[in-house]
Design an enzyme around this catalytic site. Structure first.
Site, PDB file in Angstrom:
ATOM      1  N   ASP A 379       0.845  -1.201   0.000  1.00  0.00           N
ATOM      2  CA  ASP A 379       0.000   0.000   0.000  1.00  0.00           C
ATOM      3  C   ASP A 379       0.875   1.245   0.000  1.00  0.00           C
ATOM      4  O   ASP A 379       2.054   1.210  -0.373  1.00  0.00           O
ATOM      5  CB  ASP A 379      -0.971  -0.073   1.205  1.00  0.00           C
ATOM      6  CG  ASP A 379      -2.275   0.671   0.953  1.00  0.00           C
ATOM      7  OD1 ASP A 379      -2.277   1.908   1.091  1.00  0.00           O
ATOM      8  OD2 ASP A 379      -3.290   0.037   0.603  1.00  0.00           O
ATOM      9  N   ARG A 456      -6.005  16.271   2.662  1.00  0.00           N
ATOM     10  CA  ARG A 456      -4.956  15.284   2.955  1.00  0.00           C
ATOM     11  C   ARG A 456      -3.611  15.732   2.338  1.00  0.00           C
ATOM     12  O   ARG A 456      -2.901  14.944   1.756  1.00  0.00           O
ATOM     13  CB  ARG A 456      -5.337  13.909   2.437  1.00  0.00           C
ATOM     14  CG  ARG A 456      -4.699  12.804   3.259  1.00  0.00           C
ATOM     15  CD  ARG A 456      -4.831  11.449   2.620  1.00  0.00           C
ATOM     16  NE  ARG A 456      -4.367  10.414   3.529  1.00  0.00           N
ATOM     17  CZ  ARG A 456      -3.829   9.269   3.150  1.00  0.00           C
ATOM     18  NH1 ARG A 456      -3.710   8.981   1.884  1.00  0.00           N
ATOM     19  NH2 ARG A 456      -3.430   8.397   4.043  1.00  0.00           N
ATOM     20  N   LYS A 489      -4.075  -1.240  -6.734  1.00  0.00           N
ATOM     21  CA  LYS A 489      -5.100  -0.557  -5.936  1.00  0.00           C
ATOM     22  C   LYS A 489      -5.007   0.923  -6.278  1.00  0.00           C
ATOM     23  O   LYS A 489      -4.015   1.577  -5.993  1.00  0.00           O
ATOM     24  CB  LYS A 489      -4.850  -0.789  -4.447  1.00  0.00           C
ATOM     25  CG  LYS A 489      -5.812  -0.031  -3.543  1.00  0.00           C
ATOM     26  CD  LYS A 489      -5.572  -0.402  -2.090  1.00  0.00           C
ATOM     27  CE  LYS A 489      -6.367   0.459  -1.129  1.00  0.00           C
ATOM     28  NZ  LYS A 489      -6.045   0.173   0.272  1.00  0.00           N
ATOM     29  N   TRP A 490      -6.071   1.447  -6.901  1.00  0.00           N
ATOM     30  CA  TRP A 490      -6.086   2.824  -7.409  1.00  0.00           C
ATOM     31  C   TRP A 490      -6.877   3.666  -6.419  1.00  0.00           C
ATOM     32  O   TRP A 490      -8.084   3.529  -6.314  1.00  0.00           O
ATOM     33  CB  TRP A 490      -6.750   2.823  -8.789  1.00  0.00           C
ATOM     34  CG  TRP A 490      -6.833   4.137  -9.485  1.00  0.00           C
ATOM     35  CD1 TRP A 490      -7.401   5.281  -9.010  1.00  0.00           C
ATOM     36  CD2 TRP A 490      -6.366   4.447 -10.803  1.00  0.00           C
ATOM     37  NE1 TRP A 490      -7.310   6.273  -9.944  1.00  0.00           N
ATOM     38  CE2 TRP A 490      -6.677   5.793 -11.058  1.00  0.00           C
ATOM     39  CE3 TRP A 490      -5.716   3.711 -11.800  1.00  0.00           C
ATOM     40  CZ2 TRP A 490      -6.376   6.420 -12.265  1.00  0.00           C
ATOM     41  CZ3 TRP A 490      -5.424   4.334 -12.992  1.00  0.00           C
ATOM     42  CH2 TRP A 490      -5.742   5.681 -13.217  1.00  0.00           C
ATOM     43  N   ASP A 491      -6.186   4.539  -5.716  1.00  0.00           N
ATOM     44  CA  ASP A 491      -6.818   5.300  -4.634  1.00  0.00           C
ATOM     45  C   ASP A 491      -7.110   6.733  -5.078  1.00  0.00           C
ATOM     46  O   ASP A 491      -6.566   7.221  -6.081  1.00  0.00           O
ATOM     47  CB  ASP A 491      -5.860   5.306  -3.430  1.00  0.00           C
ATOM     48  CG  ASP A 491      -6.571   5.418  -2.093  1.00  0.00           C
ATOM     49  OD1 ASP A 491      -7.759   5.768  -2.085  1.00  0.00           O
ATOM     50  OD2 ASP A 491      -5.926   5.170  -1.052  1.00  0.00           O
ATOM     51  N   CYS A 538     -10.547   2.477  -5.195  1.00  0.00           N
ATOM     52  CA  CYS A 538     -10.629   2.881  -3.797  1.00  0.00           C
ATOM     53  C   CYS A 538     -10.668   4.404  -3.797  1.00  0.00           C
ATOM     54  O   CYS A 538     -10.040   5.049  -4.632  1.00  0.00           O
ATOM     55  CB  CYS A 538      -9.379   2.368  -3.079  1.00  0.00           C
ATOM     56  SG  CYS A 538      -9.184   2.965  -1.401  1.00  0.00           S
ATOM     57  N   ASP A 560     -12.631   2.187   4.648  1.00  0.00           N
ATOM     58  CA  ASP A 560     -11.437   2.141   5.493  1.00  0.00           C
ATOM     59  C   ASP A 560     -11.779   1.605   6.875  1.00  0.00           C
ATOM     60  O   ASP A 560     -10.892   1.390   7.702  1.00  0.00           O
ATOM     61  CB  ASP A 560     -10.833   3.539   5.639  1.00  0.00           C
ATOM     62  CG  ASP A 560      -9.926   3.860   4.464  1.00  0.00           C
ATOM     63  OD1 ASP A 560      -9.665   2.957   3.660  1.00  0.00           O
ATOM     64  OD2 ASP A 560      -9.495   5.019   4.347  1.00  0.00           O
TER      65      ASP A 560
HETATM   66  C1  DGJ Z   1      -7.023   5.328   1.790  1.00  0.00           C
HETATM   67  C2  DGJ Z   1      -7.352   3.879   1.541  1.00  0.00           C
HETATM   68  O1  DGJ Z   1      -8.710   3.660   1.668  1.00  0.00           O
HETATM   69  C3  DGJ Z   1      -6.556   3.016   2.514  1.00  0.00           C
HETATM   70  O2  DGJ Z   1      -6.917   1.685   2.353  1.00  0.00           O
HETATM   71  C4  DGJ Z   1      -5.103   3.239   2.246  1.00  0.00           C
HETATM   72  O3  DGJ Z   1      -4.795   2.781   0.954  1.00  0.00           O
HETATM   73  C5  DGJ Z   1      -4.767   4.700   2.399  1.00  0.00           C
HETATM   74  N1  DGJ Z   1      -5.618   5.522   1.591  1.00  0.00           N
HETATM   75  C6  DGJ Z   1      -3.336   4.948   2.020  1.00  0.00           C
HETATM   76  O4  DGJ Z   1      -3.022   6.269   2.029  1.00  0.00           O
END
Ligand code: DGJ
Length: 752
Positions: A379, A456, A489-491, A538, A560
């Site tokens: 992550d 953030r 995992k694309w956040d 995500c 989360d």
């Molecule tokens: C938000 C995500 O939902 C978490 O699972 C994690 O990936 C954090 N960001 C990392 O900054």
């Protein structure tokens, strides 16, 4: 199937769209207006199309006074324009004065009213939706009905497009505007759909969700009263509170019975969905792009397509509606991932946050592999100089202090342990403290001479600009090509605000749309070129879970919040729209990092099996007994994930006043089923009750067993399971009071 309903002279009087157990019928009224005639169960052999004549309303306005007068305010309409005699909310607002304002020599013609029906056609394959998410062109049996209207004065043409989703009780709708006039036309509202439900015999309930980060999607249900109810998002992403979806049920409909109508959008940005109860008890349902944050200038010769809306219908309650949504969700996913079982993964976030190096990661991975985990996801924190959330987004190069051998050596180490390699990224963002920002400070969404908007500690890249979008795509491609990455995992960790571009000629409403359309473009090309990479969507948990993202992200990180009790509600609400195959759910440490709650490992494990089962902890910190229990759970899950991920979900109606949540997964051939039950808090002295499971063949006998109740079993028919269900011994109190049990139902032999 699409059937034109033709008169003796060959002219149409309406169109019927048949979609597996549902029918949507549009009538042509007075040769000019498109009216919603029916959306419900099939009408056979043919609908009569006898629309109540919408008689003139006292103190209302009259259309067609010379012929047979009627009131538009009483006509159930397909895509109303308002400002005439219909006083309910319009589906679009177009004005040639607005866009032409100031253009010398142009004579403005004013608001667009009076669209007239012109023609119809049925087209094979996928319709032209201008690059927005839709079913793939190669979907078998895909065909669309296009109904064209035109405003003779401004030259604005409106094409309403209807596409039944093959094999499901659902259809997709959108609108395309074409400017055939000589003046620019300003669109300040352009919904994806609007329809007027015929008067229901009973009242309607609204089922929607509300919530926020870490408390996503709490279901709320209430009777619809007078007036207009709107839900939506102004955040530039579909949001944690709700996916862009609204459900109406007839009063009293439950999980297993009653009529239900659902609408959702294939869109991931600002949106609105509204239901409006009219003066005479009619209901107008409509939605699409949020009109406060949208505008579009349509130049002569140009066209504009709205995002698609998904309309689903069920006569078997909310479970029936969900099974329609789930089938559509699967059809939208990239083909490779529709039927493919997903690996059991361990994500490093709650295990290590930003605090790791290669040795620590490999040690976590090793203990995960020993338990039977199949994929390790690295992550946040692996790039630039990112040791907290204040820096480095945009600098997608390994931090050599943490990963001296780079991602490639880590991937090699993981593969050596028999694990796949997954990686976290947040490609749409940049930190002000980053190489990328220092090189291109003008690449963010910002309003000239205004304060920047930060969330953030990060800013949003202006993907509406070609050079920025190209850079983001190139970075992704180079990373995915640099080493064997099996999962991404694309956040996306902040909303959009103070939205402006270095190119000041683009209005905000247009910029927000272009931004997302370009993102879809990047996602589509990258997902197509790396089909074997499993993308997980995500947005700070479940902030962008919608049908617009499913063609690229076949699964989402739902929240989360990994507390099992919170997760019961979050996952249950997500299941209204998405199948378990699309929902990531992980076992994390106790006490839980978000809620502080203690819970048993078994409860955490069984709740996580309600989605794509995974982990978010360091197994090396567990006791030997806990590791052994998890290894057994993983083996049990892996043997059954064909049903747990690809079966049919039923939400069971348990004793909700005791907080019980129960669900079952049925194997496609009904030879097996697995049912889960969870009670979030211990209720001393509670009596037993029955778990009722509908949908299994009545004459089949099932052996019901539970690994949690070794001395207990039952032999029951499908009929008894559906009508009476079964009682079971309730577990006693234990530290971490939420208790969960799982039952397995195995078909024995036919009775008859
Ligand atoms: C938000 C995500 O939902 C978490 O699972 C994690 O990936 C954090 N960001 C990392 O900054």
């Amino acid at each position: 199937m699409i059937r034109p309903l033709l008169r003796d002279d060959g002219r149409p009087s309406g169109w019927a769209l048949e979609c597996a157990g549902a029918e949507y019928v549009v009538a042509l009224f007075h040769e000019r207006y498109l009216a919603t005639y029916h959306w419900g169960g099939p009408i056979r052999p043919e609908p009569s199309l006898e629309i109540a004549s919408a008689p003139p309303q006292p103190f209302g306005l009259v259309e067609d006074p010379s012929a047979s007068p009627f009131s538009l305010n009483r006509l159930p309409q397909e895509y109303p324009w308002g400002r005439g005699g219909d006083f309910r909310s319009p589906a679009f607002i177009a004005d040639s004065r607005v866009a032409a304002f100031g253009a010398a020599g142009l004579s403005p013609s004013g608001p667009v009213l009076d669209l007239e029906y012109r023609s119809w056609r049925i087209l094979p394959g996928a319709p032209d939706i201008g690059g927005l998410p839709f079913l793939r062109a190669e979907t078998v049996g895909l065909e669309s009905l296009e109904l064209e209207l035109e405003d003779p004065q401004s030259g604005l043409a409106l094409i309403l497009c209807y596409t039944p989703v093959p094999g499901t009780a659902a259809l997709l709708r959108f609108a395309r505007f074409v400017n055939r006039g000589s003046l620019a036309i300003g669109l300040s509202r352009a919904f994806s759909f609007s329809l007027d439900l015929p008067l229901p015999a009973r009242g309607l309930d609204l089922v929607a969700t509300e919530g926020a980060w870490a408390t996503e999607r709490q279901v709320s249900r209430r009777p619809l009263g007078l007036g207009r109810t709107e839900i939506g998002s102004r955040r530039g992403l579909s949001g944690h509170a709700s996916s862009p979806a609204i459900i109406l049920t007839e009063t009293g409909a439950g999980e297993t019975g009653g009529k239900a109508w659902g609408a959702s959008l294939l869109w991931s940005g600002d949106w609105i969905l509204a239901v409006e109860k009219g003066e005479e008890g009619t209901y107008r349902l409509q939605g699409g792009l949020h009109p406060e944050l949208f505008s579009w200038s349509l130049a002569p010769g140009d066209s504009f397509a709205t995002p698609a809306a998904l309309l689903a219908y069920s006569e078997t309650g909310l479970n029936g509606l969900s099974s329609v949504f789930h089938a559509v969700a699967r059809s939208l996913m990239p083909p490779v991932w529709r039927e493919r079982e997903r690996p059991v993964l361990l994500n490093s976030w709650e295990a290590a946050y930003f605090d790791y190096d290669e040795a620590r990661l490999l040690s976590i991975a090793r203990s995960a592999a020993e338990l039977g985990v199949e994929l390790f996801v690295l992550d946040d924190g692996w790039f630039g100089k990112r040791n907290d959330d204040r820096t480095s987004l945009g600098d997608w190069k390994e931090n050599p202090a943490k990963l001296p051998g780079g991602l490639a050596r880590l991937a090699e180490g993981l593969h050596g342990l028999g694990l796949g390699f997954g990686l976290w990224m947040e490609p749409e963002m940049v930190s002000a403290d980053s190489e990328l920002y220092r090189a291109h400070p003008d690449w963010c969404l910002a309003l000239p001479s205004r304060l920047p908007s930060e969330g953030r500690n990060q800013r949003v890249l202006d993907l509406s600009r070609a050079e920025v979008a190209e850079h983001v795509e190139a970075q992704l491609r180079s990373l995915l090509g640099s080493c064997p990455i099996d999962y991404l995992k694309w956040d996306f960790n902040r909303p959009l605000a103070r939205v402006g571009s270095a190119d000041p000629s683009i209005a905000e409403g247009e910029l927000r749309f272009r931004w997302l359309r370009n993102l879809y473009g990047i996602l589509g090309r990258v997902a197509a070129d790396f089909p074997e990479v499993l993308f997980e969507g995500c947005a700070g948990g479940g902030g962008r879970m919608d049908f617009g993202m499913l063609p690229f992200f076949p699964q989402f990180w739902a929240s989360d919040n990994t507390d099992p009790v919170w997760r019961l509600g979050i996952q249950r609400a997500a299941s209204l729209l998405f199948p378990p195959l699309a929902i990531g759910a992980h076992v994390s440490a106790s006490p839980n990092h978000q809620s502080g709650r203690l819970s048993s490992l078994r409860t955490r494990s069984l709740v996580a099996m309600g989605g794509i089962y995974g982990f978010e902890l360091d197994p090396g910190l567990l006791s030997a007994a806990e590791r052994a229990a998890l290894a057994a759970d993983i083996a049990w899950y892996r043997e059954r994930r064909g049903i747990l991920q690809l079966g049919e979900l039923l939400r069971l109606e348990g004793r909700s006043e005791w907080g019980d949540v129960a669900w079952a997964m049925l194997a496609p051939d009904r030879g097996r089923a697995i049912a889960f039950w969870c009670r979030p808090w211990h209720r001393p002295g509670a009596g037993s009750f029955s778990l009722v499971i509908e949908g299994l063949p009545e004459s089949l006998l099932y052996r019901v067993v539970s690994p949690d109740l070794p001395a207990w079993s039952r032999l029951l028919s499908g009929a008894e399971l559906a009508r009476r269900g079964f009682e079971f011994p309730l577990p006693g109190p234990e530290p971490g009071e939420a208790r969960a049990l799982v039952f397995e139902l195995l078909a024995q032999a036919r009775r008859d």
